[in-house]
Write a protein that holds these residues in place. Sequence first.
Motif, short mmCIF file in Angstrom:
data_model
loop_
_atom_site.label_atom_id
_atom_site.label_comp_id
_atom_site.label_asym_id
_atom_site.label_seq_id
_atom_site.Cartn_x
_atom_site.Cartn_y
_atom_site.Cartn_z
N LYS A 222 0.81 -1.22 0.00
CA LYS A 222 0.00 0.00 0.00
C LYS A 222 0.85 1.28 0.00
CE LYS A 222 -3.69 -2.42 2.47
NZ LYS A 222 -4.44 -2.57 3.73
N LEU A 223 2.13 1.15 0.26
CA LEU A 223 3.01 2.32 0.19
C LEU A 223 3.12 2.86 -1.23
CD1 LEU A 223 5.86 1.20 2.63
CD2 LEU A 223 4.07 2.90 3.04
N PHE A 224 2.62 2.11 -2.19
CA PHE A 224 2.53 2.61 -3.56
C PHE A 224 1.80 3.94 -3.61
CE2 PHE A 224 -0.35 2.90 -7.27
CZ PHE A 224 0.58 2.99 -8.30
N PHE A 225 0.85 4.17 -2.69
CA PHE A 225 0.05 5.39 -2.70
C PHE A 225 0.70 6.52 -1.91
CE2 PHE A 225 -3.11 1.91 -3.17
CZ PHE A 225 -3.53 2.22 -4.46
N HIS A 457 -13.10 -0.87 -3.15
CA HIS A 457 -13.52 -1.91 -2.21
C HIS A 457 -12.50 -2.21 -1.11
CE1 HIS A 457 -16.69 -3.75 -5.13
NE2 HIS A 457 -17.15 -2.73 -4.46
N ALA A 458 -11.23 -1.93 -1.35
CA ALA A 458 -10.21 -2.24 -0.34
C ALA A 458 -9.22 -1.09 -0.23
CB ALA A 458 -9.49 -3.54 -0.71
N PRO A 459 -9.66 0.07 0.28
CA PRO A 459 -8.75 1.22 0.37
C PRO A 459 -7.68 1.00 1.41
CG PRO A 459 -10.80 1.69 1.50
CD PRO A 459 -10.99 0.38 0.81
N PRO A 460 -6.50 1.59 1.22
CA PRO A 460 -5.42 1.43 2.20
C PRO A 460 -5.75 2.14 3.50
CG PRO A 460 -4.78 3.00 0.52
CD PRO A 460 -6.08 2.41 0.07
N PHE A 461 -5.54 1.46 4.59
CA PHE A 461 -5.75 2.04 5.93
C PHE A 461 -4.40 2.54 6.40
CE2 PHE A 461 -6.33 1.71 10.58
CZ PHE A 461 -7.52 2.38 10.72
N LYS A 465 2.22 10.26 5.87
CA LYS A 465 3.06 11.16 6.67
C LYS A 465 3.35 10.59 8.05
CE LYS A 465 1.63 15.47 4.40
NZ LYS A 465 1.01 16.80 4.61
N ALA A 466 2.30 10.05 8.67
CA ALA A 466 2.48 9.53 10.04
C ALA A 466 3.07 8.12 10.05
CB ALA A 466 1.14 9.53 10.76
N LYS A 467 3.09 7.46 8.90
CA LYS A 467 3.60 6.09 8.79
C LYS A 467 2.85 5.15 9.72
CE LYS A 467 6.92 7.21 5.92
NZ LYS A 467 6.86 6.79 4.49
N ARG A 468 1.54 5.30 9.76
CA ARG A 468 0.73 4.44 10.60
C ARG A 468 -0.67 4.30 9.99
NH1 ARG A 468 -2.82 7.65 13.30
NH2 ARG A 468 -2.28 9.85 13.57
N GLY A 469 -1.41 3.33 10.50
CA GLY A 469 -2.76 3.11 10.00
C GLY A 469 -3.69 4.24 10.39
N THR A 470 -4.50 4.72 9.45
CA THR A 470 -5.43 5.81 9.68
C THR A 470 -6.63 5.65 8.76
OG1 THR A 470 -3.61 7.33 10.18
CG2 THR A 470 -5.75 8.33 9.70
N TYR A 471 -7.80 5.96 9.29
CA TYR A 471 -9.00 5.98 8.46
C TYR A 471 -8.83 7.04 7.39
CZ TYR A 471 -13.79 7.02 7.05
OH TYR A 471 -14.92 7.26 6.32
N THR A 472 -8.90 6.65 6.13
CA THR A 472 -8.61 7.56 5.02
C THR A 472 -9.53 8.76 5.00
OG1 THR A 472 -7.97 5.58 3.79
CG2 THR A 472 -8.10 7.62 2.56
#
Length: 481
Positions: A222-225, A457-461, A465-472
């Motif tokens: 997911k770092l592609f984004f 259907h499967a957006p990256p969480f 910038k923060a390098k952590r999971g976040t609700y998009t």
Amino acid sequence: MGFFVASFVLCSVIFSVSIVLRDPPSDAALHEPSSLTPLLQIAQTLQDFVNETSDSVELQQDKLLGGLLADGFDDEETCLSRYQSAMYYHKGLSEKPSSYLISRSGAQFTESSECKYVLWISFSGLGNRILTLASAFLYALLTNRVLVVDPGTDMVDLFCEPFPDSSWFLPSDFPLNVQFNNFSQNSDQCYGKMLKNKAVTDSTVASFVYLHIARDYDDHDKLFFCDEEQRFLRNMPWLMMKTDNYFVPSVLLMPSFEQELNDLFPNKETVFHFLGRYLLHPTNNVWGLVVRYYQAYLAKADERVGIQIRVFDTKPGPFQHKKNILPDVNHQEDATNSSGIPKSKAVLMTSLNSGYFEKVRDIYWEFPTVTGEAVGVYQPSHEGYQQTQKQMHNQKAWAEMYLLSLTDVLATSSWSTFGYVAHGLGGLKLRILYKPENRTVPDPPCPCAMSMEPCFHAPPFFNCKAKRGTYTGELVPCEAL
């Protein structure tokens, strides 16, 4: 002689009664043809229809979709849909493509250009493939790359070439063809694995990188984004992409592409509509089915309603609707009591099974509508189950998606890429049919979707910038898009 006359009268009565009381006709009457309509006959059928249409002159003049389509093809008959589809889109999106999108879509690479490529690998069902082709093309536009398409088993049979004087299909002797099916997250060339193993540096040299953007992708894929990771990919000559996601929404959130995207698509709801209308032209075989079905079902209707049902219940409950999508029926009167010339409404239903179609058809066969409208219900095919690798199955599916896009009102079950393609191409605001729970229909049963863009259907969480999971949704509010 008396016996003969009595027998004749009795037979006549029985025949008449059988006609009146017969089972309602199966409107799915167009079975798989033994041979498709000859191309010249298709063209003549279209011309006859256009001659009957009051605004045919305007439609013919806009066959290039406001300048979006390239006008450099030598023989229009090799892909009839490219220039004739405008005759059928009687309603839908009124917006025109931006002048910048027109200029970028028609840009040509010179021989001196240092070409870089995005290679789209044929993967997943047809609806997913259509959505991901548009996604890959947008990424190619944003990164100044050439889109190359893996023909797979049937892509050549389904889609015309979109670019003049060149082919977007990968040559059969391409060195890596045999490896496509083996590419995965465990491949040494997988970008996510390279990041995980810290194998990406300024000195890294590779002829190609594999991008895994399927629903099972992990945090490294997911770092592609993330803009920071795009810097490495910028210099890579070949990017091999396998995806079953419409990933445009995440591309819209990337700061490095923001200005370019604003110029290409001032209205972000139109991304798939314009990319799809530019790229995705049915081949003549598929277009023959579209024309045939349209003439049989939709051509003479005052209003066209599309209903696509993805989830099939083997014991369908009563079909319920609101918001005046379909008129109610009067259960107290017989259908034969209608008088005058009523307005007609054609309902096109698509599903792998025929249960819902039969139930809705029977309702309008047996009872008159309270509005006096005549409602015809049609289903072109019911294949039973998805047959991803079968050519004729996919030709029918592509034709039915296109037919749904030609309707005035469209409702589909949720998570249906089949439905997303239809409403995106047609520029329609979708109504979503919620699945009943415990045999109870939700209220409302078919609310309007927030956007005419397909769903991711499967957006990256993940927050780059923060390098952590976040609700998009917290990164950019929906209304900002």
